[in-house]
Write a protein that holds these residues in place. Structure first.
Motif, PDB file in Angstrom:
ATOM      1  N   GLU A  71      -2.136  35.605  -5.887  1.00  0.00           N
ATOM      2  CA  GLU A  71      -1.093  35.295  -6.686  1.00  0.00           C
ATOM      3  C   GLU A  71      -0.404  33.973  -6.409  1.00  0.00           C
ATOM      4  OE1 GLU A  71      -2.009  38.839  -8.800  1.00  0.00           O
ATOM      5  OE2 GLU A  71      -0.273  37.161  -8.944  1.00  0.00           O
ATOM      6  N   ILE A  72       0.428  33.391  -7.528  1.00  0.00           N
ATOM      7  CA  ILE A  72       1.013  32.091  -7.275  1.00  0.00           C
ATOM      8  C   ILE A  72       2.672  32.342  -6.667  1.00  0.00           C
ATOM      9  CG2 ILE A  72       2.038  30.110  -8.508  1.00  0.00           C
ATOM     10  CD1 ILE A  72      -0.399  30.350 -10.421  1.00  0.00           C
ATOM     11  N   SER A  73       2.777  31.907  -5.624  1.00  0.00           N
ATOM     12  CA  SER A  73       4.115  32.182  -5.192  1.00  0.00           C
ATOM     13  C   SER A  73       5.225  31.036  -5.500  1.00  0.00           C
ATOM     14  CB  SER A  73       3.997  31.914  -3.567  1.00  0.00           C
ATOM     15  OG  SER A  73       5.512  32.134  -3.063  1.00  0.00           O
ATOM     16  N   THR A  74       6.210  31.723  -5.918  1.00  0.00           N
ATOM     17  CA  THR A  74       7.447  30.710  -6.456  1.00  0.00           C
ATOM     18  C   THR A  74       8.543  30.238  -5.427  1.00  0.00           C
ATOM     19  OG1 THR A  74       8.913  32.308  -7.107  1.00  0.00           O
ATOM     20  CG2 THR A  74       7.125  31.771  -8.888  1.00  0.00           C
ATOM     21  N   THR A  75       8.200  30.469  -4.161  1.00  0.00           N
ATOM     22  CA  THR A  75       9.067  30.394  -3.208  1.00  0.00           C
ATOM     23  C   THR A  75       8.882  29.171  -2.213  1.00  0.00           C
ATOM     24  OG1 THR A  75       8.123  31.779  -1.680  1.00  0.00           O
ATOM     25  CG2 THR A  75       9.773  32.849  -2.973  1.00  0.00           C
ATOM     26  N   THR A  76       9.787  28.323  -1.873  1.00  0.00           N
ATOM     27  CA  THR A  76       9.369  27.305  -1.099  1.00  0.00           C
ATOM     28  C   THR A  76       8.606  27.463   0.148  1.00  0.00           C
ATOM     29  OG1 THR A  76      11.836  27.144  -0.054  1.00  0.00           O
ATOM     30  CG2 THR A  76      11.227  25.884  -2.183  1.00  0.00           C
ATOM     31  N   SER A  77       9.070  28.833   0.660  1.00  0.00           N
ATOM     32  CA  SER A  77       8.408  28.967   2.148  1.00  0.00           C
ATOM     33  C   SER A  77       6.981  29.370   2.185  1.00  0.00           C
ATOM     34  CB  SER A  77       9.245  30.216   2.633  1.00  0.00           C
ATOM     35  OG  SER A  77       9.326  31.253   1.826  1.00  0.00           O
ATOM     36  N   ALA A  78       6.472  29.573   0.989  1.00  0.00           N
ATOM     37  CA  ALA A  78       4.955  29.750   0.801  1.00  0.00           C
ATOM     38  C   ALA A  78       4.294  28.297   0.902  1.00  0.00           C
ATOM     39  CB  ALA A  78       4.582  30.440  -0.492  1.00  0.00           C
ATOM     40  N   TYR A  79       4.826  27.288   0.885  1.00  0.00           N
ATOM     41  CA  TYR A  79       4.319  26.026   0.842  1.00  0.00           C
ATOM     42  C   TYR A  79       4.563  25.298   2.281  1.00  0.00           C
ATOM     43  CZ  TYR A  79       3.942  27.037  -4.081  1.00  0.00           C
ATOM     44  OH  TYR A  79       3.664  27.323  -5.352  1.00  0.00           O
ATOM     45  N   ASP A  80       3.476  24.548   2.602  1.00  0.00           N
ATOM     46  CA  ASP A  80       3.631  24.016   4.046  1.00  0.00           C
ATOM     47  C   ASP A  80       3.599  22.330   3.938  1.00  0.00           C
ATOM     48  OD1 ASP A  80       0.187  24.312   5.421  1.00  0.00           O
ATOM     49  OD2 ASP A  80       0.858  23.736   3.562  1.00  0.00           O
ATOM     50  N   VAL A  81       3.076  21.884   2.790  1.00  0.00           N
ATOM     51  CA  VAL A  81       2.969  20.328   2.892  1.00  0.00           C
ATOM     52  C   VAL A  81       3.630  19.775   1.405  1.00  0.00           C
ATOM     53  CG1 VAL A  81       1.764  18.382   2.828  1.00  0.00           C
ATOM     54  CG2 VAL A  81       1.009  20.290   4.397  1.00  0.00           C
ATOM     55  N   TRP A  82       4.657  18.898   1.623  1.00  0.00           N
ATOM     56  CA  TRP A  82       5.298  18.465   0.665  1.00  0.00           C
ATOM     57  C   TRP A  82       5.149  16.891   0.299  1.00  0.00           C
ATOM     58  CZ3 TRP A  82       8.503  21.773  -2.420  1.00  0.00           C
ATOM     59  CH2 TRP A  82       8.426  23.098  -1.850  1.00  0.00           C
ATOM     60  N   GLY A  83       5.175  16.376  -1.060  1.00  0.00           N
ATOM     61  CA  GLY A  83       5.350  14.991  -1.301  1.00  0.00           C
ATOM     62  C   GLY A  83       6.629  14.556  -0.922  1.00  0.00           C
ATOM     63  N   GLN A  84       6.843  13.312  -1.044  1.00  0.00           N
ATOM     64  CA  GLN A  84       8.319  12.610  -1.018  1.00  0.00           C
ATOM     65  C   GLN A  84       9.233  12.736  -2.042  1.00  0.00           C
ATOM     66  OE1 GLN A  84       5.542  10.884  -1.949  1.00  0.00           O
ATOM     67  NE2 GLN A  84       6.353   9.728  -3.752  1.00  0.00           N
ATOM     68  N   GLY A  85       8.389  13.133  -3.213  1.00  0.00           N
ATOM     69  CA  GLY A  85       9.107  13.242  -4.724  1.00  0.00           C
ATOM     70  C   GLY A  85       9.169  11.867  -5.566  1.00  0.00           C
ATOM     71  N   THR A  86       9.373  12.394  -6.702  1.00  0.00           N
ATOM     72  CA  THR A  86       9.539  11.119  -7.912  1.00  0.00           C
ATOM     73  C   THR A  86      10.480  11.744  -8.815  1.00  0.00           C
ATOM     74  OG1 THR A  86       8.105   9.925  -9.446  1.00  0.00           O
ATOM     75  CG2 THR A  86       7.650  12.245  -9.411  1.00  0.00           C
ATOM     76  N   GLN A  87      11.558  10.659  -8.999  1.00  0.00           N
ATOM     77  CA  GLN A  87      12.743  10.837  -9.740  1.00  0.00           C
ATOM     78  C   GLN A  87      12.287  10.995 -11.309  1.00  0.00           C
ATOM     79  OE1 GLN A  87      16.101  11.102  -8.859  1.00  0.00           O
ATOM     80  NE2 GLN A  87      16.270  11.628 -11.075  1.00  0.00           N
ATOM     81  N   VAL A  88      12.669  11.926 -11.934  1.00  0.00           N
ATOM     82  CA  VAL A  88      12.831  11.986 -13.389  1.00  0.00           C
ATOM     83  C   VAL A  88      13.868  12.055 -13.960  1.00  0.00           C
ATOM     84  CG1 VAL A  88      11.878  13.450 -15.512  1.00  0.00           C
ATOM     85  CG2 VAL A  88      10.349  13.040 -13.337  1.00  0.00           C
ATOM     86  N   THR A  89      14.363  11.057 -15.109  1.00  0.00           N
ATOM     87  CA  THR A  89      15.754  10.888 -15.508  1.00  0.00           C
ATOM     88  C   THR A  89      15.445  11.230 -17.090  1.00  0.00           C
ATOM     89  OG1 THR A  89      16.209   9.782 -13.805  1.00  0.00           O
ATOM     90  CG2 THR A  89      17.731   9.870 -15.832  1.00  0.00           C
ATOM     91  N   VAL A  90      16.160  11.996 -17.678  1.00  0.00           N
ATOM     92  CA  VAL A  90      16.062  12.207 -19.051  1.00  0.00           C
ATOM     93  C   VAL A  90      17.528  11.947 -19.710  1.00  0.00           C
ATOM     94  CG1 VAL A  90      15.242  13.897 -21.020  1.00  0.00           C
ATOM     95  CG2 VAL A  90      14.514  14.065 -18.939  1.00  0.00           C
ATOM     96  N   THR A  91      17.418  10.892 -20.817  1.00  0.00           N
ATOM     97  CA  THR A  91      18.879  10.819 -21.352  1.00  0.00           C
ATOM     98  C   THR A  91      18.796  11.468 -22.497  1.00  0.00           C
ATOM     99  OG1 THR A  91      17.626   8.720 -22.318  1.00  0.00           O
ATOM    100  CG2 THR A  91      18.841   8.511 -19.940  1.00  0.00           C
TER     101      THR A  91
END
Length: 127
Positions: A106-126
């Motif tokens: 089953e796919i988890s929706t909680t952050t605690s179920a994930y152990d490796v993260w990227g640094q992030g990418t900004q999305v801005t919608v005007t």
């Protein structure tokens, strides 16, 4: 140690589209579930979409259903998020993440179920 790097973020107009990519290096993620999360200004990090290890099962938060599509290419160790019909409320830093447990049933929706993260990418919608 697996590392994740997101790309594809940027500026879009309301109703526009962006495609995010997340490339894994330092190991294979083909046997792990993967997810996209986002964090808006002053908000908690929230689940956006997830996919199981084989790519045949997906999960979305209600507000993006019908607009966003998560997919993966295990031959390229890459995760994608196609975002259509973007809204200003989609503005956030988007993160990809790898599940801590392989062969999710089953796919988890909680952050605690994930152990490796990227640094992030900004999305801005005007509007």
């Amino acid at each position: 140690q697996v590392q994740l790097v997101e790309s594809g973020g940027g500026l879009a107009q309301s109703g526009g589209s962006l495609r995010l990519s997340c490339v894994a290096s330092g190991g294979t993620v083909g046997t792990y579930g993967m997810g996209w999360f986002r964090q808006g200004p002053g908000k908690e990090r929230e689940f956006v979409a997830g996919v199981n290890w084989s790519g045949d099962k997906t999960e979305y938060r209600d507000s993006v259903k019908g607009r966003f599509t998560i997919s993966r290419d295990n031959t390229k160790n890459t995760l994608y998020l196609q975002m259509n019909s973007l809204k200003p409320e989609d503005t956030a830093v988007f993160f990809c993440a790898k599940s801590a447990t392989p062969f999710w049933l089953e796919i988890s929706t909680t952050t605690s179920a994930y152990d490796v993260w990227g640094q992030g990418t900004q999305v801005t919608v005007t509007s």
